[in-house]
Scaffold this motif. Sequence first.
Motif, PDB file in Angstrom:
ATOM      1  N   GLU A 170      -5.531   1.806 -19.043  1.00 38.78           N
ATOM      2  CA  GLU A 170      -4.420   2.292 -19.855  1.00 38.78           C
ATOM      3  C   GLU A 170      -3.850   1.164 -20.721  1.00 38.78           C
ATOM      4  OE1 GLU A 170      -3.872   5.411 -19.794  1.00 38.78           O
ATOM      5  OE2 GLU A 170      -1.998   5.632 -20.922  1.00 38.78           O
TER       6      GLU A 170
ATOM      7  N   GLN B 277       3.280   3.452 -15.861  1.00 35.26           N
ATOM      8  CA  GLN B 277       3.566   3.873 -14.481  1.00 35.26           C
ATOM      9  C   GLN B 277       2.737   5.093 -14.097  1.00 35.26           C
ATOM     10  OE1 GLN B 277       7.781   4.222 -14.969  1.00 35.26           O
ATOM     11  NE2 GLN B 277       8.220   2.279 -13.919  1.00 35.26           N
ATOM     12  N   GLY B 278       2.561   5.989 -15.062  1.00 37.71           N
ATOM     13  CA  GLY B 278       1.866   7.238 -14.778  1.00 37.71           C
ATOM     14  C   GLY B 278       0.354   7.127 -14.814  1.00 37.71           C
ATOM     15  N   ALA B 279      -0.154   5.953 -15.185  1.00 36.94           N
ATOM     16  CA  ALA B 279      -1.604   5.839 -15.376  1.00 36.94           C
ATOM     17  C   ALA B 279      -2.327   5.677 -14.043  1.00 36.94           C
ATOM     18  CB  ALA B 279      -1.896   4.643 -16.271  1.00 36.94           C
ATOM     19  N   ALA B 280      -3.479   6.349 -13.916  1.00 37.28           N
ATOM     20  CA  ALA B 280      -4.290   6.235 -12.702  1.00 37.28           C
ATOM     21  C   ALA B 280      -4.969   4.864 -12.678  1.00 37.28           C
ATOM     22  CB  ALA B 280      -5.327   7.352 -12.674  1.00 37.28           C
TER      23      ALA B 280
ATOM     24  N   ARG C 217       6.790   4.006 -18.946  1.00 34.24           N
ATOM     25  CA  ARG C 217       6.498   5.254 -18.223  1.00 34.24           C
ATOM     26  C   ARG C 217       5.010   5.579 -18.285  1.00 34.24           C
ATOM     27  NH1 ARG C 217      11.444   7.054 -20.273  1.00 34.24           N
ATOM     28  NH2 ARG C 217      10.453   8.086 -22.036  1.00 34.24           N
ATOM     29  N   ARG C 218       4.445   5.334 -19.452  1.00 34.24           N
ATOM     30  CA  ARG C 218       3.018   5.627 -19.606  1.00 34.24           C
ATOM     31  C   ARG C 218       2.185   4.747 -18.674  1.00 34.24           C
ATOM     32  NH1 ARG C 218      -0.310   5.133 -25.260  1.00 34.24           N
ATOM     33  NH2 ARG C 218      -2.351   5.224 -24.282  1.00 34.24           N
TER      34      ARG C 218
ATOM     35  N   ALA D 191       2.311  -1.780 -14.830  1.00 37.15           N
ATOM     36  CA  ALA D 191       3.664  -1.355 -15.166  1.00 37.15           C
ATOM     37  C   ALA D 191       4.701  -2.394 -14.739  1.00 37.15           C
ATOM     38  CB  ALA D 191       3.963  -0.006 -14.505  1.00 37.15           C
TER      39      ALA D 191
END
Lengths: 325, 161
Positions: A268, A260-263, A257-258, A236
């Motif tokens: 991702e 940032q939210g990825a494990a 955002r996607r 990110a």
Amino acid sequence: MTPPASSTLRRKLEAGQFVLTVEMVPPRAPDLENITRRLQKFFAGNADGVNVTDCASAILRMSSLCASRVCIDEGLEPVMQLTCRDRNRIGLQSELISAWAMGIRNVLCLTGDHVRFGDHPTAKPVFDMDSTNLIAMVSRMRAEGKYCSGEEIRTSAKSDLIKMDWLIGGAANPFGNEPEDLALHMDKKRRAGADFLQTQPVYDIEAFDAWWRAMEARGLHRSLKILPGILPPKGAKGLEYMKTSVPGMHVPDATIRRMQGAADAQAEGRAIALELVDRLLAYPIAGIHLYPVMWESVIPELAAEIRGRAAKTGRTMDSVAPAGT
Amino acid sequence: MFHQIKHRGLLYRIWYYVERRIKELMFDCHMCGQCVVRSTALTCPMQCPKQMRNGPCGGSMDGQCEVFPERRCIWTQIHRRSRRFEWMRRKLAGIQPAIDWSLFGSSAWLNIWPEKKIALGGHAFTPAPVPSGNIWDRPDAGAPAPTADGSAAQSNPEAGR
């Protein structure tokens, strides 16, 4: 390795085959071994064309000409990038005839990033001509066998006229301006002699679609071979940096955002890239241009995936020769 | 960049400064000595930090300049202004030749007349021809056969502008 008489990339594009070009950034030191190792490990067998950058972002590196020649020695096909930032028309043409003599057959004509962003911000930016003029100059070498000065290209007065059969590329940024205006500029590049276009990394398909429609309205989707850019995000932070600090990058907040939210950010990033590829393959594109920025180890896997997906949409392609052949 | 005015005489310099003041007020002129504003929606493209004469560079984003983000991109402005009149749009489609830097810092008006260094459009009287189109239009255009006598058939002096 003897260089080919004319461009293999051109033959593939002419035959309507799907091509994958991958960007390669030369090292910041006099180290040929570094290029050889990376080419063998990541690029061989994966890239139809290796796009060798010319001090991208105005950061000093080994020349595109030299690194392109290493590609040929390794059995890979280079696309030499050439920018107007560092050379006037004498330097540009000198570079072009040197490249031709060394077996380089593809050239991507760029204006170049301004020195203000690079590691030598006090250097004099040259910009003797712009990318459209550069394309026209190369195109004249090809069509008429003449230099910019009008002089014919011959070794001596009695020897044959030499017409350098370049495959000429141009760059396109589909974002940030009215699509119709951008298409007008691309039409100028086509008329000047550009054969293919490579775009900035695409993240926003809606914006890309608007640009594509404007290109379609001028028939440019047929008269130019278009290779949209794909930059798989590694994390990110990197993506945010590109959005704010790299000129001409258009990254929607949703993508950041996607990430940032990825494990698992890397998984991702690959998924995002492949989703974009799937959506781009719905357009009659000639191929994909991959930017493996700071992440060359992703090339083999991603290249195989992209080829597989292209084949599923009915596209044909040649297998790419591995290193040293 | 050496300004040609620096080696000219007093009368030329007086004219130059008058012309410069007028054109600076009107166009934020850079005295490139080869004025093409008629082809660029009456907006001087030399305001571009990269001196692009044919369109925006890849860094132009949302109407702002890549090099100085607080500045507007002059090419976004040229395109916007060109929508006002059909003739502006038409002229914008022409390919502007590479700049003649030997005219930089001289008077464009005097270069047109009496010095006759450039034509009215701001270009050389015989600009370098732009081969029209790419290899997909003319598959023979880049044919590698280097024959001296057959070259005439392939050259296409159709200028793009």
